[in-house]
Write a protein that holds these residues in place. Structure first.
Motif, PDB file in Angstrom:
ATOM      1  N   VAL A 169      -1.308  -6.085 -27.280  1.00  0.00           N
ATOM      2  CA  VAL A 169      -1.194  -7.497 -26.871  1.00  0.00           C
ATOM      3  C   VAL A 169      -1.079  -8.373 -28.110  1.00  0.00           C
ATOM      4  N   SER A 170      -0.559  -9.581 -27.885  1.00  0.00           N
ATOM      5  CA  SER A 170      -0.503 -10.586 -28.949  1.00  0.00           C
ATOM      6  C   SER A 170      -1.106 -11.874 -28.432  1.00  0.00           C
ATOM      7  N   VAL A 171      -1.658 -12.651 -29.340  1.00  0.00           N
ATOM      8  CA  VAL A 171      -2.182 -13.981 -29.006  1.00  0.00           C
ATOM      9  C   VAL A 171      -1.706 -14.954 -30.072  1.00  0.00           C
ATOM     10  N   TYR A 204      -8.222 -14.238 -27.584  1.00  0.00           N
ATOM     11  CA  TYR A 204      -8.569 -13.031 -28.355  1.00  0.00           C
ATOM     12  C   TYR A 204      -9.863 -12.427 -27.822  1.00  0.00           C
ATOM     13  N   ASP A 205     -10.860 -13.294 -27.604  1.00  0.00           N
ATOM     14  CA  ASP A 205     -12.169 -12.803 -27.150  1.00  0.00           C
ATOM     15  C   ASP A 205     -12.083 -12.208 -25.751  1.00  0.00           C
ATOM     16  N   ILE A 206     -11.254 -12.802 -24.879  1.00  0.00           N
ATOM     17  CA  ILE A 206     -11.118 -12.249 -23.520  1.00  0.00           C
ATOM     18  C   ILE A 206     -10.522 -10.849 -23.595  1.00  0.00           C
ATOM     19  N   TRP A 207      -9.464 -10.699 -24.388  1.00  0.00           N
ATOM     20  CA  TRP A 207      -8.832  -9.386 -24.523  1.00  0.00           C
ATOM     21  C   TRP A 207      -9.797  -8.366 -25.139  1.00  0.00           C
ATOM     22  N   HIS A 208     -10.524  -8.791 -26.141  1.00  0.00           N
ATOM     23  CA  HIS A 208     -11.392  -7.850 -26.861  1.00  0.00           C
ATOM     24  C   HIS A 208     -12.702  -7.588 -26.102  1.00  0.00           C
ATOM     25  N   LYS A 209     -13.387  -8.662 -25.711  1.00  0.00           N
ATOM     26  CA  LYS A 209     -14.730  -8.506 -25.144  1.00  0.00           C
ATOM     27  C   LYS A 209     -14.728  -8.232 -23.642  1.00  0.00           C
ATOM     28  N   LYS A 210     -13.792  -8.885 -22.890  1.00  0.00           N
ATOM     29  CA  LYS A 210     -13.788  -8.709 -21.429  1.00  0.00           C
ATOM     30  C   LYS A 210     -12.929  -7.513 -21.010  1.00  0.00           C
TER      31      LYS A 210
END
Length: 872
Positions: A122-124, A132-138
């Motif tokens: 993914v890219s942000v 970024y946090d949603i992709w990484h943490k969630k």
């Protein structure tokens, strides 16, 4: 997974997330002059994003057909570029935001489409820490699989207005598809990482100063390319190999006898033909016709590009239309307009192919000559390229493409200069614009508004808000002055939508103005044009406007009749018929519509009968107000190029016709009285025009025709009922007389031939007979030359005659003199030149013509010297 399943999986998934699934909108944008065609899933939904309109539901999902042409030159040369594509999208209008959009996207690609997580990246946007946090943490994606990209890649904006950062999902197609560099990763220009889904977080408003102000209503706009998902899910190398496209490619491979995969250049041509036909079919299915500007030009460009590449592969005749069925069979279930318009699409494509084959053959010859003159790596003059386009219809884009293939360039500046010179000539020819002189100050009226009351009454009282005299603001105008006046309240309908403006009078305490026309300014103010008949009219005056009732009534009759004609044409000619324009005046009506061929007299009679049946049934005419979406749901006909507001007027004529219309109409069809179609003609490729009369004008037309019929019957000593039989008898009599006349002419010619034998000259050493004779046509002249030839045995004959202000010439040479080198065609051609004409033919017999009978005698006198020159 087949494309149909990819589509249904997406829509069903978001339906389960409480999204309203809408059908694809037309490729023709509605009420959006900024777009030529719909090129993104969000484009038709723009009013919901801006808050201009309330969406039917805060969550929406679509599969939208799209056409984009900025990368047209790359189509066929890369594995992923296309002009036509399907865009899957889920949208939120002030409802959910980043977290839901990201989590649902991941859920669908990994569980719905079952894509392996180790292939996904993914890219942000650079500083979008929230995404970024949603992709990484969630979601749980490792940091090394998340890439921060800059504004060019991951921030969506178009000038001022709503905008925001993006997040994209990429699929790794494998190292063998990459550039081979050790640092190849997401964001690289190679084909390894394929973007399959883009999530746009519309959270800012870009101001005029460039400041990004947070929006109170944040939106989600996502787009997943169906074809790109199909490439991944079907395990193929490019979009041309997916299930919806490969059958077309195989078809054209067979038609062109070209094996795909053997030759890169031929593969490119096959891909271009294949890809373009999809877009062509969808565009025509939505009512777009080939033309020289706008959407029509885009369609023409795609079609002609495909035809040319067919020619490169050796196809010398129309072939694209035969493959339309493949497109319809593949897509018709989801896009019913394709199935509905199958035959119509084929006809449009075939006719344009046939036209372009003629243009291409002629244009290519000229372009080849121009390229030869330009030499290797040379420049084609701009004026020559413009002439090729303007005179021969050869598209400039095609010229550029062919030049590039031959390593030549176009003098762009010279082309633009020639184009602008033509536009200037056109502007000069048009003269003043529809709104008056170019220096008219309508800008000063921009803030004024007028209440229109003319639907319900032909009189209204208001105030004079503004006056223009000679195009400039004035405080007052007096008797004899020409003026343009704006009122606060008016019953006058301003010309628009094809309906002519009203006429009448405006009365103030100080004076009276005769209104000869009513128009709308570019800023939609109602302008009353006319002259002051008495006194003075001033800004601020109380004013009473009165519309000329007979004129308005005639306009209403003609306007309602156009609606009936539209419906009747669709019933008789087919549902592909669409209104392309109209003109409604008190005297007549004009209706332009799309159709590929002329309507037959029988079809026009049927249209006329259907309309009159509704008139005689006195069908009620009703007007209701609704939102545009409600009107469409009801099945009301809307014109794509017409601008509609939030509330639209739906005009119904019984249960027969239902259209969106802002014009004025009768209260019942019976008021129309009678309709007569007086003409039907072509006005362009695929465009026809009907002219018709109603009411008293139609009655006068029939009365005049009846009077003419009575006069003809009287002259032929017959009655109108017996005219056909009487005319047939006279025609037979005339044919008999013609035959007898011809027989007598030939007899006289034979007698004249005998007298001519004494005029044979021997001056040039061979028998020569040149004479003016009394033949009335070329056939008689040839008959005389043949007789003389037979009688002479050996000789040269040149005969001339004057008929209907022109010169007729025939030359004949006997076989022995042909062998000696004499040539009838060359001789008679020289004589013809002396009379202002030309011609020629075989050595033994030829004919020619001239323009000046007064020079015939002197020309014939020179035959001996011409024969002498030929002998040399």
């Amino acid at each position: 997974m087949k494309s149909k399943e990819i589509r249904s999986t997406f829509l069903e998934f978001f339906k389960g997330k409480e999204h309203l699934v809408l059908p694809s909108f037309s490729l023709i944008p509605q009420n959006d002059p900024t777009l030529l065609m719909v090129g993104a899933g969000m484009a038709p939904l723009k009013p919901y994003f801006t808050g201009e309109k309330t969406p039917p539901k805060p969550r929406v999902a679509t599969c939208q057909k799209c056409v984009r042409t900025p990368d047209i030159e790359r189509v066929g040369r890369t594995s992923r570029h296309a002009t036509f594509f399907e865009m899957l999208g889920n949208f939120s209008f002030g409802d959910y935001f980043k977290e839901e959009a990201i989590l649902w996207a991941w859920e669908l690609v990994t569980t719905g489409y079952k894509l392996p997580e180790d292939k996904l990246y993914v890219s942000v946007y650079l500083d979008d820490d929230e995404a970024y946090d949603i992709w990484h943490k969630k979601v749980g994606i490792a940091p090394e699989r998340i890439f921060r990209l800059g504004k060019e890649d991951n921030f969506w904006e178009i000038g001022q207005g709503p905008c925001g950062p993006c997040s994209e999902i990429y699929y790794d197609l494998g190292a063998d598809r990459g550039c081979g560099r050790p640092n190849c990763e997401v964001g690289c220009d190679c084909d390894r990482f394929l973007e399959v889904w883009n999530l746009v977080f519309t959270q800012f408003n870009c101001t005029e100063s460039g400041e990004y102000v947070p929006l109170t209503q944040k939106n989600i706009d996502t787009g997943a390319g169906l074809e790109r998902l199909a490439v991944v899910l079907q395990g193929v190398n490019n979009l041309f190999e997916i299930d919806t496209v490969r059958p077309l490619l195989d078809h054209f491979s067979k038609v062109t006898k070209t094996e795909y995969g053997k030759d890169q250049e031929k593969d490119t041509s096959l891909r271009i033909i294949t890809e373009h036909l999809r877009g062509i079919s969808f565009m025509v299915g939505d009512g777009i016709l080939p033309g020289n500007e706008g959407r029509g030009y885009v369609l023409r460009r795609l079609l002609r590009r495909a035809v040319r590449h067919g020619k490169i592969l050796g196809v010398g005749e129309p072939f694209l239309h035969n493959a339309v069925n493949l497109v319809v069979d593949e897509y018709g279930e989801f896009y019913p307009e394709l199935a509905k318009g199958r035959e119509y699409i084929q006809k449009v494509v075939r006719l344009e192919e046939e036209r372009f084959h003629e243009t291409l053959e002629q244009g290519m010859k000229i372009l080849d000559e121009l390229m030869h003159k330009a030499g290797p790596r040379g420049v084609l003059p701009g004026d020559a390229a413009f002439k090729l386009y303007d005179t021969y219809g050869f598209p400039i884009d095609l010229t550029k493409e062919i030049l590039a293939e031959n390593k030549l360039i176009l003098d762009e500046e010279g082309y633009q200069e020639a184009l602008e010179a033509q536009r200037e000539r056109a502007r000069s020819a048009r003269g003043a614009s529809v709104f008056g002189k170019d220096d008219t100050d309508y800008e000063s009226l921009r803030q004024l508004t007028t209440e229109f009351t003319g639907y319900d009454s032909l009189e209204a009282e208001g105030e004079v808000l503004a006056i223009l005299k000679d195009g400039q603001p004035a405080s007052a105008v007096s008797e004899g002055d020409e003026a343009e006046v704006v009122l606060s309240v008016t019953p006058f309908y301003g010309e628009r939508g094809g309906q002519a403006g009203d006429t009448g009078i405006i009365i103030t305490d100080g004076g009276t103005m005769e209104v000869t026309d009513t128009v709308m300014t570019p800023f939609e103010q109602v302008i009353h044009r006319g002259s002051i008949k008495q006194g003075t009219v001033s800004v601020g005056d109380a004013a009473k406007g009165k519309v000329f009732a007979p004129g308005r009534s005639s306009i209403c009759r003609n306007h309602t009749a156009t609606h009936l004609i539209h419906t009747a044409l669709q019933e008789v000619l087919g549902e592909h018929v669409k209104q392309a324009g109209s003109l409604v005046t008190p005297d007549r009506l004009r209706f332009d519509f799309t159709n590929l061929s002329a309507a037959t007299p029988e079809q026009l009679a049927e249209v006329e009968q259907k309309v009159n049946e509704k008139i005689w049934a006195n069908e009620p005419v009703s007007v209701t107000l609704a939102s545009l979406d409600e009107a469409k749901d009801m099945g009301a006909t809307a014109l794509f190029d017409e601008k509609y507001g939030d509330a639209v007027r739906i005009v119904r004529v019984g249960d027969y016709s239902m259209e969106l219309c802002g014009g004025t109409h009768v209260q019942s069809a019976g008021e129309i009285g009678l309709l007569k179609i007086v003409s039907e003609a072509g006005i362009g490729a695929g465009m026809r025009r009907i002219e018709a009369l109603t009411g008293a004008a139609a009655y006068r037309w029939f009365a005049q025709r009846n009077q003419l019929l009575e006069q003809c019957a009287a002259q032929l000593k017959s009655s109108p009922e017996q005219l056909p039989e009487r005319i047939s008898g006279l025609q037979a009599e005339f044919k008999d007389l013609q035959r007898e006349y011809q027989r007598l002419q030939l007899k006289l010619a034979g007698m004249e031939v005998d007298g001519l034998l004494s005029e044979v000259s021997q001056k040039s050493g061979v028998p020569v007979l040149s004479a003016r004779v009394s033949a009335g046509n070329m056939e008689t002249l040839r008959e005389m030359a043949d007789r003389l030839k037979n009688k002479l045995g050996s000789g040269i004959i040149i005969l001339g005659a004057a008929a209907e202000g022109k010169v007729l010439l025939v030359g004949a040479v006997t076989n022995d003199l042909v062998k000696a080198g004499y040539h009838a065609g060359k001789l008679v051609g020289e004589v013809a030149k002396l009379t202002g004409g030309g011609g020629g033919g075989r050595p033994d017999m030829a004919q020619a013509g001239g323009k000046d009978p007064d020079k015939l005698e002197s020309a014939l006198e020179k035959v001996d010297s011409l024969v002498e020159n030929q002998k040399k």
